[in-house]
Design a protein around this motif. Sequence first.
Motif, PDB file in Angstrom:
ATOM      1  N   ALA A 116       0.847  -1.201   0.000  1.00  0.00           N
ATOM      2  CA  ALA A 116       0.000   0.000   0.000  1.00  0.00           C
ATOM      3  C   ALA A 116       0.876   1.243   0.000  1.00  0.00           C
ATOM      4  O   ALA A 116       2.107   1.178   0.039  1.00  0.00           O
ATOM      5  N   GLU A 119      -1.594   5.992   4.228  1.00  0.00           N
ATOM      6  CA  GLU A 119      -1.570   5.473   5.600  1.00  0.00           C
ATOM      7  C   GLU A 119      -1.926   3.989   5.640  1.00  0.00           C
ATOM      8  O   GLU A 119      -2.113   3.434   6.722  1.00  0.00           O
ATOM      9  N   GLY A 141      11.040  -4.163   9.203  1.00  0.00           N
ATOM     10  CA  GLY A 141      11.981  -3.569  10.150  1.00  0.00           C
ATOM     11  C   GLY A 141      11.394  -2.410  10.921  1.00  0.00           C
ATOM     12  O   GLY A 141      10.345  -1.868  10.547  1.00  0.00           O
ATOM     13  N   LEU A 145       8.705   3.405   6.279  1.00  0.00           N
ATOM     14  CA  LEU A 145       8.838   3.652   4.843  1.00  0.00           C
ATOM     15  C   LEU A 145       7.623   4.444   4.363  1.00  0.00           C
ATOM     16  O   LEU A 145       6.669   4.652   5.101  1.00  0.00           O
ATOM     17  N   ALA A 146       7.633   4.822   3.100  1.00  0.00           N
ATOM     18  CA  ALA A 146       6.500   5.581   2.541  1.00  0.00           C
ATOM     19  C   ALA A 146       5.470   4.646   1.905  1.00  0.00           C
ATOM     20  O   ALA A 146       4.382   5.059   1.513  1.00  0.00           O
ATOM     21  N   ALA A 151       9.353  -3.377   0.632  1.00  0.00           N
ATOM     22  CA  ALA A 151       9.181  -4.604   1.426  1.00  0.00           C
ATOM     23  C   ALA A 151       8.911  -5.803   0.516  1.00  0.00           C
ATOM     24  O   ALA A 151       9.409  -6.901   0.747  1.00  0.00           O
TER      25      ALA A 151
HETATM   26  N1  LIG Z   1       6.732  -3.664   5.631  1.00  0.00           N
HETATM   27  C1  LIG Z   1       6.872  -2.574   6.000  1.00  0.00           C
HETATM   28  C2  LIG Z   1       7.125  -1.260   6.493  1.00  0.00           C
HETATM   29  C3  LIG Z   1       6.514  -0.037   6.211  1.00  0.00           C
HETATM   30  C4  LIG Z   1       5.341   0.274   5.370  1.00  0.00           C
HETATM   31  C5  LIG Z   1       4.675  -0.746   4.673  1.00  0.00           C
HETATM   32  C6  LIG Z   1       3.537  -0.467   3.949  1.00  0.00           C
HETATM   33  C7  LIG Z   1       3.052   0.840   3.924  1.00  0.00           C
HETATM   34  C8  LIG Z   1       1.923   1.452   3.339  1.00  0.00           C
HETATM   35  C9  LIG Z   1       1.953   2.805   3.648  1.00  0.00           C
HETATM   36  N2  LIG Z   1       3.049   3.023   4.412  1.00  0.00           N
HETATM   37  C10 LIG Z   1       3.410   4.334   4.965  1.00  0.00           C
HETATM   38  C11 LIG Z   1       3.016   4.395   6.398  1.00  0.00           C
HETATM   39  C12 LIG Z   1       3.898   4.883   7.305  1.00  0.00           C
HETATM   40  C13 LIG Z   1       3.536   4.983   8.664  1.00  0.00           C
HETATM   41  C14 LIG Z   1       2.281   4.606   9.076  1.00  0.00           C
HETATM   42  C15 LIG Z   1       1.858   4.752  10.553  1.00  0.00           C
HETATM   43  N3  LIG Z   1       1.010   5.953  10.700  1.00  0.00           N
HETATM   44  C16 LIG Z   1       1.878   7.130  10.784  1.00  0.00           C
HETATM   45  C17 LIG Z   1       1.068   8.405  11.036  1.00  0.00           C
HETATM   46  C18 LIG Z   1       0.215   8.260  12.278  1.00  0.00           C
HETATM   47  C19 LIG Z   1      -0.677   7.039  12.164  1.00  0.00           C
HETATM   48  C20 LIG Z   1       0.194   5.797  11.914  1.00  0.00           C
HETATM   49  C21 LIG Z   1       1.391   4.100   8.173  1.00  0.00           C
HETATM   50  C22 LIG Z   1       1.771   3.978   6.804  1.00  0.00           C
HETATM   51  C23 LIG Z   1       3.735   1.863   4.601  1.00  0.00           C
HETATM   52  C24 LIG Z   1       4.872   1.594   5.324  1.00  0.00           C
HETATM   53  N4  LIG Z   1       7.164   0.911   6.915  1.00  0.00           N
HETATM   54  N5  LIG Z   1       8.147   0.328   7.615  1.00  0.00           N
HETATM   55  C25 LIG Z   1       8.153  -0.986   7.390  1.00  0.00           C
HETATM   56  N6  LIG Z   1       9.024  -1.903   7.944  1.00  0.00           N
END
Ligand SMILES: N#Cc1c(-c2ccc3ccn(Cc4ccc(CN5CCCCC5)cc4)c3c2)n[nH]c1N
Length: 250
Positions: A116, A119, A141, A145-146, A151
């Motif tokens: 995805a 968020e 980890g 990430l964005a 992943a």
């Molecule tokens: N595997 C893996 C990952 C990912 C990952 C994987 C999939 C997606 C889809 C979107 N994002 C971005 C993101 C980043 C933070 C947040 C949490 N929010 C932050 C603001 C306040 C509310 C909560 C949500 C979504 C992703 C990040 N990041 N780190 C890993 N090891």
Amino acid sequence: MRLDVVTIFPEYLEPLNVSLVGKARARGRLDVHVHDLRRWTYDRHHTVDDTPYGGGPGMVMKTEPWGEALDEVTAAGYEAGAHGPVLVVPTPSGRPFTQEVAVELSRRPWLVFTPARYEGIDRRVTDEYATRMPVYEVSIGDYVLAGGEAAVLVITEAVARLLPGVLGNAESHRDDSFAPGAMANLLEGPVYTKPPVWRGHGIPDVLLSGHHGKIARWRRDEALRRTARHRPDLIERCDPAAFDKKDRET
Ligand SMILES: N#Cc1c(-c2ccc3ccn(Cc4ccc(CN5CCCCC5)cc4)c3c2)n[nH]c1N
């Protein structure tokens, strides 16, 4: 193994065409299909996100495009003869992706990845598909990430190298840091190759001794030293009996 990836950034998955995964595909060990989620949107802007219920930062990925995409992708997979799909959802709030999880996934015939952005995906999508197949929500980890595409690349490479016939040396993953056996849970020690001296740096004498038992013991001791320095938490998981057994064998 069949892999399907649904993403708004299909070009992010180009690395699946090269190196180890690319070779596994060329050898027919992996059948990879990447799908653009926006194929299942019908408005002018190909909208895939909306504001979160309950407020909060950022946007949430909508149910409809994902539902239509996953229905079509899974139907196509079944049509092509695949079976036993597993939904793999990269998320910062997922179960840690470890070698153990990589082994579990490598034993599955079909992985459907849903990386995805924003968020994340509306929860009802994973709830819906959890009624039809196992869902692995995994995190690669403790960093943010964005999106999930990086992943997918990490998980795919970790899984692909475990598939039969993919790694050139079938023994290679046997000695992985986290593979079962005496070296299980240990980090790899240092490795060396020719030339024997480089800018005044030589090679540990034991590696030139030809004594396999001493070399194996040296490598284990170096692995223990590096693990104690970088991952003391893993030391507790080591099985001393496995070391004694290995020492008796070598
Ligand atoms: N595997 C893996 C990952 C990912 C990952 C994987 C999939 C997606 C889809 C979107 N994002 C971005 C993101 C980043 C933070 C947040 C949490 N929010 C932050 C603001 C306040 C509310 C909560 C949500 C979504 C992703 C990040 N990041 N780190 C890993 N090891």
